[in-house]
Design a protein around this motif. Structure first.
Motif, PDB file in Angstrom:
ATOM      1  N   GLN A   1      -6.051   2.683  -9.005  1.00 53.69           N
ATOM      2  CA  GLN A   1      -4.600   2.852  -9.058  1.00 53.69           C
ATOM      3  C   GLN A   1      -3.870   1.530  -8.910  1.00 53.69           C
ATOM      4  O   GLN A   1      -2.652   1.459  -9.058  1.00 53.69           O
ATOM      5  CB  GLN A   1      -4.142   3.806  -7.950  1.00 53.69           C
ATOM      6  N   GLN A   2      -4.631   0.499  -8.601  1.00 53.62           N
ATOM      7  CA  GLN A   2      -4.037  -0.801  -8.314  1.00 53.62           C
ATOM      8  C   GLN A   2      -4.209  -1.777  -9.469  1.00 53.62           C
ATOM      9  O   GLN A   2      -3.340  -2.576  -9.726  1.00 53.62           O
ATOM     10  CB  GLN A   2      -4.768  -1.373  -7.091  1.00 53.62           C
ATOM     11  N   GLU A   3      -5.354  -1.693 -10.096  1.00 55.64           N
ATOM     12  CA  GLU A   3      -5.697  -2.673 -11.122  1.00 55.64           C
ATOM     13  C   GLU A   3      -6.316  -1.968 -12.326  1.00 55.64           C
ATOM     14  O   GLU A   3      -6.903  -0.909 -12.179  1.00 55.64           O
ATOM     15  CB  GLU A   3      -6.727  -3.675 -10.564  1.00 55.64           C
TER      16      GLU A   3
ATOM     17  N   ARG B   1       5.485  -9.456 -11.236  1.00 56.32           N
ATOM     18  CA  ARG B   1       6.033  -8.340 -10.486  1.00 56.32           C
ATOM     19  C   ARG B   1       5.866  -8.440  -8.984  1.00 56.32           C
ATOM     20  O   ARG B   1       4.897  -8.954  -8.473  1.00 56.32           O
ATOM     21  CB  ARG B   1       5.422  -7.028 -10.965  1.00 56.32           C
ATOM     22  N   PHE B   2       6.792  -7.873  -8.311  1.00 58.98           N
ATOM     23  CA  PHE B   2       6.780  -7.820  -6.859  1.00 58.98           C
ATOM     24  C   PHE B   2       7.303  -6.446  -6.476  1.00 58.98           C
ATOM     25  O   PHE B   2       8.378  -6.034  -6.881  1.00 58.98           O
ATOM     26  CB  PHE B   2       7.676  -8.925  -6.305  1.00 58.98           C
ATOM     27  N   ARG B   3       6.563  -5.726  -5.719  1.00 59.22           N
ATOM     28  CA  ARG B   3       6.946  -4.364  -5.362  1.00 59.22           C
ATOM     29  C   ARG B   3       6.520  -4.051  -3.943  1.00 59.22           C
ATOM     30  O   ARG B   3       5.472  -4.483  -3.493  1.00 59.22           O
ATOM     31  CB  ARG B   3       6.208  -3.346  -6.259  1.00 59.22           C
ATOM     32  N   LEU B   4       7.307  -3.254  -3.278  1.00 58.39           N
ATOM     33  CA  LEU B   4       6.893  -2.773  -1.968  1.00 58.39           C
ATOM     34  C   LEU B   4       6.259  -1.407  -2.128  1.00 58.39           C
ATOM     35  O   LEU B   4       6.907  -0.377  -2.043  1.00 58.39           O
ATOM     36  CB  LEU B   4       8.076  -2.721  -1.016  1.00 58.39           C
ATOM     37  N   ASN B   5       4.982  -1.448  -2.380  1.00 58.71           N
ATOM     38  CA  ASN B   5       4.305  -0.221  -2.771  1.00 58.71           C
ATOM     39  C   ASN B   5       3.858   0.634  -1.601  1.00 58.71           C
ATOM     40  O   ASN B   5       3.209   1.643  -1.802  1.00 58.71           O
ATOM     41  CB  ASN B   5       3.078  -0.567  -3.603  1.00 58.71           C
ATOM     42  N   PHE B   6       4.181   0.238  -0.419  1.00 56.91           N
ATOM     43  CA  PHE B   6       3.721   1.017   0.722  1.00 56.91           C
ATOM     44  C   PHE B   6       4.650   2.187   0.983  1.00 56.91           C
ATOM     45  O   PHE B   6       4.501   2.899   1.962  1.00 56.91           O
ATOM     46  CB  PHE B   6       3.687   0.142   1.977  1.00 56.91           C
ATOM     47  N   VAL B   7       5.590   2.367   0.095  1.00 56.16           N
ATOM     48  CA  VAL B   7       6.673   3.291   0.380  1.00 56.16           C
ATOM     49  C   VAL B   7       6.281   4.742   0.156  1.00 56.16           C
ATOM     50  O   VAL B   7       6.073   5.163  -0.973  1.00 56.16           O
ATOM     51  CB  VAL B   7       7.902   2.949  -0.467  1.00 56.16           C
ATOM     52  N   TYR B   8       6.186   5.456   1.241  1.00 59.25           N
ATOM     53  CA  TYR B   8       5.956   6.891   1.177  1.00 59.25           C
ATOM     54  C   TYR B   8       7.071   7.567   1.934  1.00 59.25           C
ATOM     55  O   TYR B   8       7.310   7.257   3.086  1.00 59.25           O
ATOM     56  CB  TYR B   8       4.640   7.265   1.849  1.00 59.25           C
ATOM     57  N   LYS B   9       7.735   8.481   1.274  1.00 64.21           N
ATOM     58  CA  LYS B   9       8.850   9.134   1.959  1.00 64.21           C
ATOM     59  C   LYS B   9       8.450  10.496   2.499  1.00 64.21           C
ATOM     60  O   LYS B   9       7.611  11.167   1.913  1.00 64.21           O
ATOM     61  CB  LYS B   9      10.007   9.294   0.985  1.00 64.21           C
TER      62      LYS B   9
END
Lengths: 250, 250
Positions: free
Chosen positions: A165-167, A242-250
């Motif tokens: 899911q990452q690469e 790209r730069f993303r804050l992918n730790f985001v779980y709501k």
DNA sequence: ACAAAAGTGTTCCTCTTACACCCATGA
DNA sequence: TCATGGGTGTAAGAGGAACACTTTTGT
């Protein structure tokens, strides 16, 4: 000064490789039979992940390459260090004797560095592996393995699902040219989900690094599918942006 | 049978820990002076990452804990295996002599398992570390380290930046209660970016696992900031829900 | 003409980004 | 009353998710 009551010089290091392949339908893992030198035969534990002790002059990646090449030949392979298993008790008793015997050493423990590998699995590789004494086993059909190799395999499956899911490692499984459907089936298999075909196409075809070539499927009794290839150069160029804050779980 | 021309039993294994802390302004890394037993003194290479050979009966995580606790005490610490450095030449000559001497062994090589660690760095820890012979050095001020420790440090920084975007490890750096501003400054420092304050707040405060408490800053000569805490339970519960194809770069 | 898989569009909603001013406090 | 950092809202755009039918080929 190091603690004089402790010993530091009686440890061997091995690599064990979890090599995954995709046969078009299921994920498979490469196993080999354990050559039993001085151990009673066992029905349930004679399969293991390919591995080897590393020699004093060898680095880990070379050792992992050596081990995998024995069963897959010289084809290119995605190979990455994963995790070290270092429980002092992980190999003991007869298992330890087997290793000491096999390599002509007398160590009190063996640490293993688990490697994670992906190959393009096709008919030719299947039969090559067979000739060399290995087998490709569907993940669903893997039962009890030797040593702590079930534990390593579980870690590798987990690692695979995360990295997937990452690469864009999916392309390591597929031939140079592939169809969107093959790619989708692969994603569904690895991640154990169903994916809407229209949304999947849209997403994949929006990626600059998945490029159509001027070739179509042949000899199929339905509309022949377009072939695509993975352009690694474009991926590498774009992935820096790209730069993303992918730790985001709501 | 293992190749009888090769030797397998002359290798030592160490752990080396890259421990990061955030002092409110800059990222710092924990270093210690090398105790020079039989090596000529050097001005430029006397600092190293904390590390140790592992004993025959020890697992890696225990060894890493032992090593870090010497310099940070018994406080809780985020500790994770990172990567093994296994170049047979990585330690040789006088460096190798120093290790053999220090631990009373005679190995021909040393593999090291690099660990990655995060702590909550505050005044008390600063002075504790100092008493124990360690130093906290801002990343910008790290110069040449002993052995291949610059290489390990670079790998750890890379690992930190990646993990930071993937998982909420930011909270490992901050005290139990923190302000949004502290958190933002931390993200900006680690990822080396500027972040719009309004958007950052919106994002952070939309996360169920960042929770306001009924406390505000005190004794500041401006509007006192709200304190928040990180609720790990909620994070863990929610992180299972999501599925994303994060490899997508256009 | 039929079976089988390939390929295609729209709408709704959520998340991201860019951007500028008022608020509460201590000195 | 002023300096300092805390805290707030909106509009436009991009990407994600849900959903059903037409096209092309071999037999």
């Amino acid at each position: 000064m190091g603690n004089p009551n402790l010993k530091y010089d009686n440890q061997a290091i091995s690599v064990d490789c979890t090599v995954f392949g995709f046969d078009g339908n299921a994920l498979c893992v490469l196993l080999e039979e354990r050559r039993r030198v001085s151990l009673p035969p066992s029905d349930t534990e004679d399969l293991k992940l390919p591995g080897s002790l590393i020699s004093d002059a060898e680095d880990l990646l070379s050792a992992a390459n050596r081990v995998t090449r024995e069963l897959v030949g010289s084809r290119s392979i995605y190979l990455k260090q994963m995790e070290v298993f270092s429980d002092p008790q992980r190999v003991q008793g007869q298992e330890l004797m087997w290793i000491n015997n096999f390599y002509g050493v007398s160590m009190s423990r063996v640490l293993t560095v688990a490697f994670f590998a992906l190959v393009k699995l096709d008919e030719r590789l299947m039969s090559y592996t067979k000739r060399k004494g290995g087998v490709w086993v569907e993940l669903n059909n893997v039962h009890q393995l030797a040593l702590d190799h079930n534990k390593i395999l579980v870690a590798a499956i987990d690692y695979l699902m995360h990295l997937f899911q990452q690469e864009p490692i999916a392309f390591e499984f597929l031939p140079r040219k592939f169809t969107v459907k093959q790619l989708q089936k692969l994603y569904e298999t690895v991640l154990d989900v169903e994916i809407d075909n229209r949304n999947f196409r849209k997403k994949i075809l929006s990626l600059a690094y998945v490029q159509p070539i001027s070739e179509h499927e042949e000899g199929v009794s339905h509309k022949p599918a377009q072939y695509y290839t993975f352009n690694r150069k474009i991926y590498k160029r774009d992935s820096k942006k790209r730069f993303r804050l992918n730790f985001v779980y709501k």
